[in-house]
Design an enzyme around this catalytic site. Structure first.
Site, PDB file in Angstrom:
ATOM      1  CE  LYS A   1      69.378  14.190  37.160  1.00  0.00           C
ATOM      2  NZ  LYS A   1      70.368  15.181  37.513  1.00  0.00           N
TER       3      LYS A   1
ATOM      4  CB  THR B   1      68.910  10.155  38.761  1.00  0.00           C
ATOM      5  OG1 THR B   1      69.267  11.448  39.228  1.00  0.00           O
ATOM      6  CG2 THR B   1      68.415  10.256  37.323  1.00  0.00           C
TER       7      THR B   1
ATOM      8  CE  LYS C   1      70.964   6.416  37.487  1.00  0.00           C
ATOM      9  NZ  LYS C   1      71.062   6.946  38.840  1.00  0.00           N
TER      10      LYS C   1
HETATM   11  P1  NAD Z   1      77.135   7.304  45.405  1.00  0.00           P
HETATM   12  O1  NAD Z   1      77.432   5.969  44.817  1.00  0.00           O
HETATM   13  O2  NAD Z   1      78.247   8.174  45.843  1.00  0.00           O
HETATM   14  O3  NAD Z   1      76.134   7.141  46.657  1.00  0.00           O
HETATM   15  C1  NAD Z   1      75.131   6.164  46.740  1.00  0.00           C
HETATM   16  C2  NAD Z   1      75.239   5.550  48.115  1.00  0.00           C
HETATM   17  O4  NAD Z   1      74.166   4.637  48.293  1.00  0.00           O
HETATM   18  C3  NAD Z   1      76.532   4.758  48.328  1.00  0.00           C
HETATM   19  O5  NAD Z   1      77.219   5.263  49.463  1.00  0.00           O
HETATM   20  C4  NAD Z   1      76.055   3.311  48.537  1.00  0.00           C
HETATM   21  O6  NAD Z   1      76.847   2.587  49.470  1.00  0.00           O
HETATM   22  C5  NAD Z   1      74.656   3.543  49.054  1.00  0.00           C
HETATM   23  N1  NAD Z   1      73.751   2.422  48.868  1.00  0.00           N
HETATM   24  C6  NAD Z   1      73.546   1.666  47.760  1.00  0.00           C
HETATM   25  N2  NAD Z   1      72.566   0.755  47.982  1.00  0.00           N
HETATM   26  C7  NAD Z   1      72.143   0.952  49.258  1.00  0.00           C
HETATM   27  C8  NAD Z   1      71.158   0.342  50.080  1.00  0.00           C
HETATM   28  N3  NAD Z   1      70.398  -0.653  49.607  1.00  0.00           N
HETATM   29  N4  NAD Z   1      71.009   0.794  51.338  1.00  0.00           N
HETATM   30  C9  NAD Z   1      71.778   1.801  51.808  1.00  0.00           C
HETATM   31  N5  NAD Z   1      72.728   2.421  51.094  1.00  0.00           N
HETATM   32  C10 NAD Z   1      72.909   1.998  49.830  1.00  0.00           C
HETATM   33  O7  NAD Z   1      76.229   8.062  44.305  1.00  0.00           O
HETATM   34  P2  NAD Z   1      75.864   9.624  44.255  1.00  0.00           P
HETATM   35  O8  NAD Z   1      76.811  10.322  43.346  1.00  0.00           O
HETATM   36  O9  NAD Z   1      75.659  10.110  45.653  1.00  0.00           O
HETATM   37  O10 NAD Z   1      74.472   9.555  43.465  1.00  0.00           O
HETATM   38  C11 NAD Z   1      73.259   9.183  44.114  1.00  0.00           C
HETATM   39  C12 NAD Z   1      72.126   9.456  43.150  1.00  0.00           C
HETATM   40  O11 NAD Z   1      72.119  10.844  42.778  1.00  0.00           O
HETATM   41  C13 NAD Z   1      72.206   8.664  41.839  1.00  0.00           C
HETATM   42  O12 NAD Z   1      70.923   8.250  41.486  1.00  0.00           O
HETATM   43  C14 NAD Z   1      72.761   9.686  40.843  1.00  0.00           C
HETATM   44  O13 NAD Z   1      72.361   9.414  39.506  1.00  0.00           O
HETATM   45  C15 NAD Z   1      72.135  10.975  41.362  1.00  0.00           C
HETATM   46  N6  NAD Z   1      72.866  12.202  41.029  1.00  0.00           N
HETATM   47  C16 NAD Z   1      74.219  12.282  41.177  1.00  0.00           C
HETATM   48  C17 NAD Z   1      74.877  13.462  40.858  1.00  0.00           C
HETATM   49  C18 NAD Z   1      76.369  13.595  41.021  1.00  0.00           C
HETATM   50  O14 NAD Z   1      76.949  14.571  40.493  1.00  0.00           O
HETATM   51  N7  NAD Z   1      77.041  12.692  41.732  1.00  0.00           N
HETATM   52  C19 NAD Z   1      74.151  14.565  40.398  1.00  0.00           C
HETATM   53  C20 NAD Z   1      72.758  14.478  40.291  1.00  0.00           C
HETATM   54  C21 NAD Z   1      72.115  13.286  40.612  1.00  0.00           C
END
Ligand code: NAD
Length: 297
Positions: A171, A96, A246
């Site tokens: 979104k 997102t 966010k």
């Molecule tokens: P998270 O922090 O659990 O996962 C993100 C991952 O990306 C982490 O493991 C981090 O180490 C990795 N990362 C960061 N920078 C990186 C890079 N340069 N190279 C490789 N890996 C890298 O977050 P999440 O909950 O999985 O969310 C991910 C996305 O999905 C976000 O944009 C969030 O807004 C969106 N989202 C989350 C949810 C939810 O319920 N968690 C729901 C809908 C959308």
């Protein structure tokens, strides 16, 4: 079987990558966090040594990263994945992020001879694990058609919302509705408490009346009426207040850019900002009811 690079295998990306492995795809995963990468490998993915390595010699690359700056840093520039992939590779960004960054990266992908969609999701970690996510997709018809069979392995509802960036637009509009409606439902329960009206009674009536909405009937912010809602487990997430904040900030950023009046969206961003600053960022976003209950009129 499709060769897929998957970058960002955290709370959402991890189970999404696992569903692609389960569907028989060859998944090459990368994450900066060793633990997240290890989990993906235990679930059957191969470990890539870098984001560029994950994007090399595959047909599809999926990214699931925290925010716009991570996506731009991963895609663009000399060390970016657009430079490492074969021409014609399909890129799917499910993070997102802000609409402008999504459009900037999509343009760079097009210039580099790649196909790209923005495909943010709704449905949370539960939906990611159960492969029931909703994907909101922005990009060309050709890119959407190529992505569809892959997205179907991770989600249930997949909607093509228009050109590049429109998935992100959908979104943030959806989550602005959600943030506002959660505050509205919470305010109604707090008012009911003060008026001596029982939680369950308000639920039974409003859920069958014009106040009905997802924040009430699926994610009820008081314990009892919806046993699966986070209110029944002391507001453990779920979807954290910081994630809601966010998305509300992204909505405000977009509204400012196009001069759209969103007074309640702006109020919701302020309310969640106060909640987060008071140390509740990791609490489920429905926990906002506790702050509203304690607030003075
Ligand atoms: P998270 O922090 O659990 O996962 C993100 C991952 O990306 C982490 O493991 C981090 O180490 C990795 N990362 C960061 N920078 C990186 C890079 N340069 N190279 C490789 N890996 C890298 O977050 P999440 O909950 O999985 O969310 C991910 C996305 O999905 C976000 O944009 C969030 O807004 C969106 N989202 C989350 C949810 C939810 O319920 N968690 C729901 C809908 C959308």
């Amino acid at each position: 079987m499709t060769a897929i690079g998957f970058i960002g295998v955290g709370n959402m990306g991890g189970p999404m990558a696992q569903n692609l492995v389960k569907a028989g795809h060859d998944v090459k995963a990368f994450d900066l966090a060793k633990e997240a990468l290890q989990k993906a490998v235990s679930a059957g993915a191969r470990a890539a040594t870098s984001a560029q390595d994950a994007a090399r010699d595959v047909e599809v690359v999926i990214t699931m990263l925290p925010a716009g700056q991570h996506v731009k840093a991963t895609y663009l520039g000399p060390g970016g994945i657009l430079g490492a992939a074969r021409k014609g590779t399909l890129f799917i960004d499910s993070s997102t992020i802000d609409v402008d960054s999504a459009r900037e990266v999509a343009k760079a992908a097009d210039t580099a001879g790649m196909l790209m969609i923005d495909a943010p999701v709704s449905g949370g970690t539960g939906g990611a694990a159960a492969a029931t996510l909703t994907f909101m997709v922005g990009g060309s018809e050709a890119a959407f058609a190529r992505a569809l069979p892959i997205l179907e392995k991770m989600g249930k509802t997949i909607v093509h919302a228009g050109g590049a960036g429109n998935g992100q637009a959908a979104k943030i509009c959806n989550n602005m509705i959600l943030g506002i409606s959660m505050i509205a439902v919470s305010e109604a329960f707090v008012l009911a408490e003060k008026l001596g009206l029982d939680h369950q009674k308000l639920f039974d009536i409003a859920s069958k009346s014009s106040g009905q909405c997802w924040s009430l009937t699926t994610y009820c912010p008081v314990p009892g009426p919806v046993p699966t809602s986070p209110a029944n487990r002391d507001y453990q997430p779920g979807f954290t207040a910081d994630m809601m904040l966010k998305d509300l900030k992204l909505a405000q950023q977009a509204a400012t850019a196009v001069a759209a009046a969103t007074p309640l969206g702006a109020d919701a961003a302020r309310v969640y900002s106060d909640f987060s600053e008071a140390g509740n960022g990791a609490v489920d976003f429905s926990g906002i009811i506790r702050m509203l209950r304690a607030a003075k009129r």
